[in-house]
Design a protein around this motif. Structure first.
Motif, PDB file in Angstrom:
ATOM      1  N   PRO A 101    -119.049 -33.161 -15.691  1.00 41.91           N
ATOM      2  CA  PRO A 101    -119.434 -33.489 -14.309  1.00 41.91           C
ATOM      3  C   PRO A 101    -120.801 -32.913 -13.934  1.00 41.91           C
ATOM      4  O   PRO A 101    -121.451 -33.415 -13.022  1.00 41.91           O
ATOM      5  CB  PRO A 101    -118.313 -32.884 -13.464  1.00 41.91           C
ATOM      6  N   GLN A 110    -123.493 -35.304 -12.246  1.00 42.20           N
ATOM      7  CA  GLN A 110    -124.110 -35.042 -10.942  1.00 42.20           C
ATOM      8  C   GLN A 110    -125.630 -34.987 -11.039  1.00 42.20           C
ATOM      9  O   GLN A 110    -126.342 -35.446 -10.135  1.00 42.20           O
ATOM     10  CB  GLN A 110    -123.554 -33.735 -10.366  1.00 42.20           C
ATOM     11  N   ASN A 160    -128.423 -35.095  -8.067  1.00 40.99           N
ATOM     12  CA  ASN A 160    -128.182 -33.810  -7.408  1.00 40.99           C
ATOM     13  C   ASN A 160    -129.178 -32.783  -7.937  1.00 40.99           C
ATOM     14  O   ASN A 160    -129.020 -32.234  -9.023  1.00 40.99           O
ATOM     15  CB  ASN A 160    -126.748 -33.335  -7.667  1.00 40.99           C
ATOM     16  N   GLU A 202    -116.022 -31.225  -9.778  1.00 41.19           N
ATOM     17  CA  GLU A 202    -115.726 -32.538  -9.198  1.00 41.19           C
ATOM     18  C   GLU A 202    -115.347 -32.410  -7.722  1.00 41.19           C
ATOM     19  O   GLU A 202    -115.724 -33.242  -6.890  1.00 41.19           O
ATOM     20  CB  GLU A 202    -114.602 -33.203  -9.989  1.00 41.19           C
ATOM     21  N   GLU A 205    -118.549 -31.998  -5.385  1.00 35.68           N
ATOM     22  CA  GLU A 205    -119.618 -32.970  -5.596  1.00 35.68           C
ATOM     23  C   GLU A 205    -120.488 -33.142  -4.352  1.00 35.68           C
ATOM     24  O   GLU A 205    -121.683 -33.407  -4.438  1.00 35.68           O
ATOM     25  CB  GLU A 205    -119.028 -34.318  -6.017  1.00 35.68           C
ATOM     26  N   ASN A 206    -119.909 -32.961  -3.178  1.00 39.76           N
ATOM     27  CA  ASN A 206    -120.684 -33.078  -1.932  1.00 39.76           C
ATOM     28  C   ASN A 206    -121.179 -31.724  -1.421  1.00 39.76           C
ATOM     29  O   ASN A 206    -121.762 -31.634  -0.344  1.00 39.76           O
ATOM     30  CB  ASN A 206    -119.851 -33.757  -0.841  1.00 39.76           C
TER      31      ASN A 206
END
Length: 490
Positions: free
Chosen positions: A278, A282, A287, A397, A400-401
């Motif tokens: 992940p 990302q 990101n 995960e 992620e935000n």
């Protein structure tokens, strides 16, 4: 006046391009002369030469890309050109095989020629930036001294932007240019890895960094402090574009006293892809807060499957005492051994995690004691048994935000992943704060196995504390000519 300056810049560009092409031509002719035998003209030999040239020039342009991003908007087209040619060279290198070498050799040479031209054009701007580096650092240092006087030692957070000054970019560039000028003097990886790199009976360290000078200090200080240096193995992982620079440094300055260094890049680990990690996913999704080198520490068992225990060292530490004792620390059922940093109500989980989130509330205590990176002992067998990498993936995960913790920091997800699995390390192993605290007791520093320059005032910066700086600079190989060329004030 403006026309005169423009004319001068054009003349400088032409001179830089001519010099670079002349050096490259001489290097190419010497290489061709040395390989004029029938065996060297075989497809396999030509393949190796062409592939090495493509990969080296791709690395140089990728490095110039990183530098060009720091320049003004005027360099935007230069950045795009660097990236384009670097990508083409990398793609060509991956397509090369014995059967296709004849068809692709001409294309590779054309791209290499263009790469040299672009690098020569960029060299003028780069050298100009290098020349003003010392003045810029001096002005910045004076400003910081005034700030310390006004605020009694409390620093402005903007110093963090100087943690990788132009001197370090200059050093990487000079090392890469040395690699291109004399590639035969810098050996590639041996076809068969030396057995000590996978020998679990030896003392293994992992260092993740793109700062070749800092890593050289970590390796040199640890080797000199060791009772048996030949039993210490350092696995250094860096970004692909900096790997040639690391190879040049350690080819010219091997680790002292028989210690061993393995130089690796992210591309040496095929399992690191977006479908598995992940972190990679990302980053590919844009990101920018997730720094790949920082997060690679969560893949130690997969990177080194033959090893049972690894000590993770940050690149801003200096080793003062033999670390062999870390392999005798009784880990019990713990996965991680680290310095616990909490005192009173400070540096506890509540500082690092968002406890307004139900998942965090249910899984962790805000009063749990935090620990630090810098010196960490990892039991890789316990790590595999506890499936810590899988837990790390799950937390990544979920964040992620960016709502569970600040993804720019790698410590919070470490606190989560190794919650209940971390053993306190005796404080004499790891003394922190030399990058922000001017009041550490001298006896604590002298008695520490490892001193850690965590904080904004890194020892390679002019703003480093004078009372601590010599503890780091005494391990710098000041005879390396590139340090003088890049204005390091050591």
């Amino acid at each position: 006046m403006a026309g005169g300056r423009a004319s001068a810049r054009r003349r400088a560009v032409v001179a830089a391009v001519t010099t670079l092409i002349l050096l490259a031509s001489v290097s190419f002719l010497l290489s061709a002369t040395a390989t004029s035998s029938a065996a060297a003209n075989s497809p396999a030999s030509r393949l190796a030469v062409v592939q090495r040239h493509a990969e080296d020039h791709a690395a140089v342009l990728a490095a110039y890309t990183a530098h060009a991003r720091h320049l003004s908007a005027l360099s935007a087209s230069q950045t795009d050109a660097f990236l384009s040619i670097s990508s083409r060279l990398s793609a060509l290198a991956s397509r090369l095989s014995v059967s296709t070498v004849g068809a692709l050799e001409k294309e590779v040479k054309a791209q290499v020629k263009r790469a040299r031209s672009l690098a020569g054009a960029a060299k003028e701007a780069f050298d100009t930036q290098s020349k003003i580096q010392k003045l810029s650092d001096t002005v910045f240092a004076v400003g910081q001294q005034l700030l310390r006087a006004r605020r009694a030692g409390v620093l402005n957070a903007r110093i963090a932007a100087w943690s990788t000054p132009k001197s370090l970019h200059c050093l990487a560039m000079r090392l890469l240019e040395a690699r291109l000028a004399n590639a035969s003097a810098v050996p590639d990886d041996p076809p068969v890895l030396p057995p000590q790199f996978a020998d679990p009976s030896l003392h293994h360290y992992a260092v993740f960094s793109d700062n070749v000078l800092a890593v050289s200090v970590v390796v040199a200080s640890a080797a000199r402090a060791a009772a048996e240096p030949s039993r210490h193995v350092f696995h250094v992982v860096t970004a692909p574009m900096y790997l040639p620079a690391f190879r040049v440094w350690f080819a010219r300055r091997p680790p002292p006293l028989g210690a061993h260094v393995q130089l690796l890049s992210v591309s040496d680990f095929p399992f690191l892809n977006a479908s598995y990690s992940p972190v990679l996913r990302q980053i590919e999704d844009g990101n920018r807060d997730v720094a790949l080198l920082d997060y690679l520490r969560f893949y130690l068992p997969e990177m080194f499957p033959a090893l049972r225990r690894v000590v993770l060292l940050e690149d801003d530490v200096v080793v003062q005492r033999d670390l062999a004792g870390l392999w005798r620390v009784d880990m019990g059922a713990a996965v991680n051994a680290a310095l616990h940093t909490c005192f009173g109500g400070f540096r506890r989980y509540g500082k690092y995690l968002n406890f307004s989130d139900p998942v965090v509330q249910e899984s962790f205590s805000p009063r749990a004691c935090a620990w630090s990176y810098g010196v960490n002992v990892f039991d890789l067998q316990a790590w595999r048994r506890e499936q810590c990498t899988e837990q790390f993936h799950r937390f990544m995960e979920m964040n992620e935000n960016g709502t569970l913790w600040d993804p720019a920091s790698v410590l919070p997800v470490g606190l989560m992943t190794f919650y209940g699995k971390t053993k306190p390390l005796d404080k004499s192993w790891h003394v922190m704060g030399l990058g922000y605290n001017p009041h550490i007791r001298p006896e604590d520093i002298s008695g520490a196995a490892v001193i850690h320059f965590n904080g904004n005032m890194k020892p390679w910066l002019d703003v480093a504390f004078n009372q601590y700086k010599n503890l780091w600079t005494k391990h710098v190989d000041t005879e390396m000519e590139f340090l003088t060329l890049c204005n390091f004030g050591l």
